[in-house]
Design an enzyme around this catalytic site. Sequence first.
Site, PDB file in Angstrom:
ATOM      1  N   HIS A 245       8.441   6.264  20.708  1.00  0.00           N
ATOM      2  CA  HIS A 245       7.224   5.689  21.310  1.00  0.00           C
ATOM      3  C   HIS A 245       7.253   5.361  22.798  1.00  0.00           C
ATOM      4  O   HIS A 245       6.230   4.971  23.366  1.00  0.00           O
ATOM      5  CB  HIS A 245       6.747   4.445  20.560  1.00  0.00           C
TER       6      HIS A 245
ATOM      7  N   SER B  10      11.061   6.153  15.374  1.00  0.00           N
ATOM      8  CA  SER B  10       9.850   5.709  16.070  1.00  0.00           C
ATOM      9  C   SER B  10      10.217   5.398  17.515  1.00  0.00           C
ATOM     10  O   SER B  10      10.504   4.260  17.866  1.00  0.00           O
ATOM     11  CB  SER B  10       9.291   4.458  15.389  1.00  0.00           C
TER      12      SER B  10
ATOM     13  N   CYS C  46       1.105  -1.912  15.792  1.00  0.00           N
ATOM     14  CA  CYS C  46       1.124  -1.653  14.338  1.00  0.00           C
ATOM     15  C   CYS C  46       0.480  -2.791  13.554  1.00  0.00           C
ATOM     16  O   CYS C  46       0.834  -3.949  13.729  1.00  0.00           O
ATOM     17  CB  CYS C  46       2.570  -1.456  13.881  1.00  0.00           C
TER      18      CYS C  46
ATOM     19  N   ASN D  76      -3.856   4.954  15.913  1.00  0.00           N
ATOM     20  CA  ASN D  76      -4.919   4.631  14.959  1.00  0.00           C
ATOM     21  C   ASN D  76      -5.335   3.181  15.156  1.00  0.00           C
ATOM     22  O   ASN D  76      -4.518   2.289  14.955  1.00  0.00           O
ATOM     23  CB  ASN D  76      -4.423   4.839  13.520  1.00  0.00           C
TER      24      ASN D  76
ATOM     25  N   SER E 293      11.838   6.892   8.049  1.00  0.00           N
ATOM     26  CA  SER E 293      11.453   6.566   9.422  1.00  0.00           C
ATOM     27  C   SER E 293      11.932   5.171   9.778  1.00  0.00           C
ATOM     28  O   SER E 293      11.675   4.215   9.045  1.00  0.00           O
ATOM     29  CB  SER E 293       9.931   6.635   9.563  1.00  0.00           C
TER      30      SER E 293
ATOM     31  N   GLY F 217       6.832  -1.746   6.302  1.00  0.00           N
ATOM     32  CA  GLY F 217       8.202  -2.232   6.319  1.00  0.00           C
ATOM     33  C   GLY F 217       9.175  -1.361   7.068  1.00  0.00           C
ATOM     34  O   GLY F 217       8.896  -0.203   7.391  1.00  0.00           O
ATOM     35  N   GLU F 218      10.330  -1.934   7.352  1.00  0.00           N
ATOM     36  CA  GLU F 218      11.407  -1.220   8.028  1.00  0.00           C
ATOM     37  C   GLU F 218      12.463  -0.872   6.972  1.00  0.00           C
ATOM     38  O   GLU F 218      13.187  -1.756   6.499  1.00  0.00           O
ATOM     39  CB  GLU F 218      11.996  -2.125   9.137  1.00  0.00           C
TER      40      GLU F 218
ATOM     41  N   CYS G  85       6.321  -6.668   7.390  1.00  0.00           N
ATOM     42  CA  CYS G  85       7.462  -6.204   8.185  1.00  0.00           C
ATOM     43  C   CYS G  85       7.880  -7.353   9.091  1.00  0.00           C
ATOM     44  O   CYS G  85       7.026  -8.036   9.653  1.00  0.00           O
ATOM     45  CB  CYS G  85       7.053  -4.990   9.023  1.00  0.00           C
TER      46      CYS G  85
ATOM     47  N   GLU H  17       0.823  -1.196   0.000  1.00  0.00           N
ATOM     48  CA  GLU H  17       0.000   0.000   0.000  1.00  0.00           C
ATOM     49  C   GLU H  17       0.866   1.258   0.000  1.00  0.00           C
ATOM     50  O   GLU H  17       1.948   1.289   0.586  1.00  0.00           O
ATOM     51  CB  GLU H  17      -0.936  -0.019   1.213  1.00  0.00           C
TER      52      GLU H  17
ATOM     53  N   CYS I 234       3.449   8.586   1.054  1.00  0.00           N
ATOM     54  CA  CYS I 234       3.968   7.682   2.080  1.00  0.00           C
ATOM     55  C   CYS I 234       4.207   6.333   1.421  1.00  0.00           C
ATOM     56  O   CYS I 234       3.259   5.673   0.993  1.00  0.00           O
ATOM     57  CB  CYS I 234       2.935   7.569   3.206  1.00  0.00           C
TER      58      CYS I 234
ATOM     59  N   CYS J 259       6.021  -4.580  16.109  1.00  0.00           N
ATOM     60  CA  CYS J 259       5.612  -3.547  17.059  1.00  0.00           C
ATOM     61  C   CYS J 259       4.146  -3.826  17.410  1.00  0.00           C
ATOM     62  O   CYS J 259       3.327  -4.043  16.512  1.00  0.00           O
ATOM     63  CB  CYS J 259       5.795  -2.166  16.444  1.00  0.00           C
TER      64      CYS J 259
ATOM     65  N   CYS K 292      -1.428   6.124   9.710  1.00  0.00           N
ATOM     66  CA  CYS K 292      -0.216   5.441  10.180  1.00  0.00           C
ATOM     67  C   CYS K 292      -0.551   4.133  10.855  1.00  0.00           C
ATOM     68  O   CYS K 292      -1.403   4.086  11.734  1.00  0.00           O
ATOM     69  CB  CYS K 292       0.513   6.276  11.217  1.00  0.00           C
TER      70      CYS K 292
END
Length: 385
Positions: A243, A241, A135, A318, A219, A187-188, A128, A108, A121, A132, A361
């Site tokens: 957090h 990130s 996520c 989210n 990111s 993904g990272e 991934c 996406e 984005c 996390c 996100c």
Amino acid sequence: MPETAALRRLVPAGPPNLIGLTREQLEAALLAAGAPERQLRMRAQQLWGWLYQRGVRDFSEMTSLSKEFRRFLSENFRISRPEIVARQLSADGTRKYLLRIEGGHEVETVYIPEEDRGTLCISSQVGCTLTCSFCHTGTQVLVRNLTPAEIVGQILVCRDDLGEWPVAGERPPERRLLSNVVLMGMGEPLYNFEGVRDAMQVAMDGEGLSLSRRRITLSTSGVAPMIGRAGEEIGALLAISLHATTDEVRDKLVPINRKWPIAELLAACRAYPRLSNSERITFEYVMLKDVNDSDADAKRLVKLIAGIPAKINLIPFNPWPGAAFERSSWERIEAFAEIVNRAGYASPVRTPRGQDILAACGQLKSATERGRKSAAQVAAEVAGL
Ligand code: SAH
Ligand code: SF4
């Protein structure tokens, strides 16, 4: 037969794709296909213009090239972009694309129009490998790195859709619809270092897509040992990130923290090249009710990052189906932002965009993969961290 193997067979491999090759790789590919060596520079230059300034999708459109050379190109190469499987338009103008890439995988990409810019984005991996706990992408089982062609392809597909390719003889408009790129999709990015680096090299080339280094933000969840290299070899702006403000909480939210804890991560940030007030690091901080959103957290946060030119991007959580967290209240987010702000850091709250189409996100997850892990599985993994 596994689903992926079946899908892979549906997609013919075909000749090499010219999209996503760096200039050097493009010249090497032309040479390998038999183009005369003395013409390589010029040919690569011409192709570059057609591919990235004009966005052509077929060799026949490259009208400045001789018919013979166009035939040579079409016999040896292809120009191929990810295919748009679905395109959703949010009430707020956000566009989410579901793209099919080779092997039948899906990723996406989200376009977010704002008053002064338009940000794309983009994803760097299918799924991934990291997990996390807040996520949605992290619950996706299937993972592979995207190729540079697939990463650059996301930019091309969006510009196609926006109709943003200059017309011959006309001056391009002052303001670009797609002006910024954030590597904040699935993904990272630092686990696909070469792919991302080469793709960004293509994106930043001044004679092509021409996106400035300072309009690209990478990111990372905190792959500390790769951060320095990212600064040297990619040079984009950096977002982290973070957090959480203690290793105990961060271990649970961002499990990569067990490998590279907060102190190590922040040391890598402090050493990031070109760090300055005009090129600050963005610390992303997802606001999770009763988990990481107390006044004490806000105070610890400003102590932790003391001395780093930074801004704090507060991201209201989210939700997604099966998530084990809740979003902090607006009063809490505002109180948190106030403490950070008083300590001298900008603390914008990221307005959730495209929520009606699950484009915000952490909500990205391709439809084919949705539901692979059950909510119970995810909850068990979170509990077991
Ligand atoms: N993998 C990279 C980049 C993609 S995620 C990274 O983790 O940095 C982009 C941002 O969205 C990250 O800061 C991520 O932690 C955050 N995010 C993930 N899930 C979220 C959710 N459900 N709500 C809000 N933000 C989320
Ligand atoms: Fe991967 Fe980033 Fe999601 Fe973590 S937040 S699971 S690193 S995409």
